[in-house]
Design an enzyme around this catalytic site. Structure first.
Site, mmCIF file in Angstrom:
data_model
loop_
_atom_site.group_PDB
_atom_site.id
_atom_site.type_symbol
_atom_site.label_atom_id
_atom_site.label_comp_id
_atom_site.label_asym_id
_atom_site.label_seq_id
_atom_site.Cartn_x
_atom_site.Cartn_y
_atom_site.Cartn_z
ATOM 1 N N CYS A 46 0.946 -1.243 -0.414
ATOM 2 C CA CYS A 46 -0.209 0.021 0.135
ATOM 3 C C CYS A 46 0.711 1.369 0.181
ATOM 4 O O CYS A 46 1.356 1.666 0.794
ATOM 5 C CB CYS A 46 -1.101 0.025 1.625
ATOM 6 S SG CYS A 46 -2.494 -0.868 0.824
ATOM 7 N N GLN A 47 0.232 2.203 -0.795
ATOM 8 C CA GLN A 47 1.106 3.498 -0.994
ATOM 9 C C GLN A 47 1.325 4.050 0.102
ATOM 10 O O GLN A 47 2.010 4.841 1.064
ATOM 11 C CB GLN A 47 1.122 4.207 -1.936
ATOM 12 C CG GLN A 47 1.111 5.218 -2.351
ATOM 13 C CD GLN A 47 1.078 6.661 -3.472
ATOM 14 O OE1 GLN A 47 0.111 5.901 -4.114
ATOM 15 N NE2 GLN A 47 1.797 7.072 -4.551
#
Length: 140
Positions: free
Chosen positions: A51-52
């Site tokens: 996940c960013q």
């Protein structure tokens, strides 16, 4: 409610909005309403890889049901993870492991989210299913 009934309910909620801007606002509202994760669970081992944004996922068993709690430092991601928690939390590990989540495709998330957000959403789902498989193995 079953996993599919919860998915259908989310799909119906999104059908109330004609424009994607309104759907984004709804996702943000879901994120704002989602209860925050207790600080004790915001640990390195609860961070979802891929996940960013930072996303924490805590899983535990309660009455033979797998429960999820989550949080994110990005409000739209909080909304996205809140939908996954709503659909999957409170079901048996077996039900979660074999579930087919179709609501994301039906409401058009993959077409309207940035590639990094779509990848993050897939990582969240993958981690939730991994917990389900792990709890299945422990309880069998």
């Amino acid at each position: 409610m079953t996993i599919n009934e919860r998915q259908d309910e989310l799909i119906e909620d999104f059908e109330l909005f004609d424009e994607w801007e309104s759907k984004y606002e709804y996702i943000i509202d879901l994120g704002k309403q989602f209860p925050p994760l207790e600080e004790q669970y915001k640990t390195e081992e609860n961070i979802i890889k891929g996940c960013q944004s930072k996303v924490w996922l805590h899983a535990y068993m309660q009455d033979n049901k797998l429960m999820f709690e989550a949080d994110s430092d990005a409000i739209i991601v909080r909304g996205l993870v809140s939908m996954l928690v709503k659909v999957l939390s409170g079901h048996t590990p077996e039900e979660i492991a074999k579930s087919d989540l179709y609501f994301m495709e039906r409401i058009g998330l993959h077409q309207h989210l940035a590639q990094t957000r779509s990848n993050g959403l897939a990582s969240m789902l993958k981690q939730m299913k991994a917990y389900a498989i792990a709890y299945q193995a422990v309880n069998n």
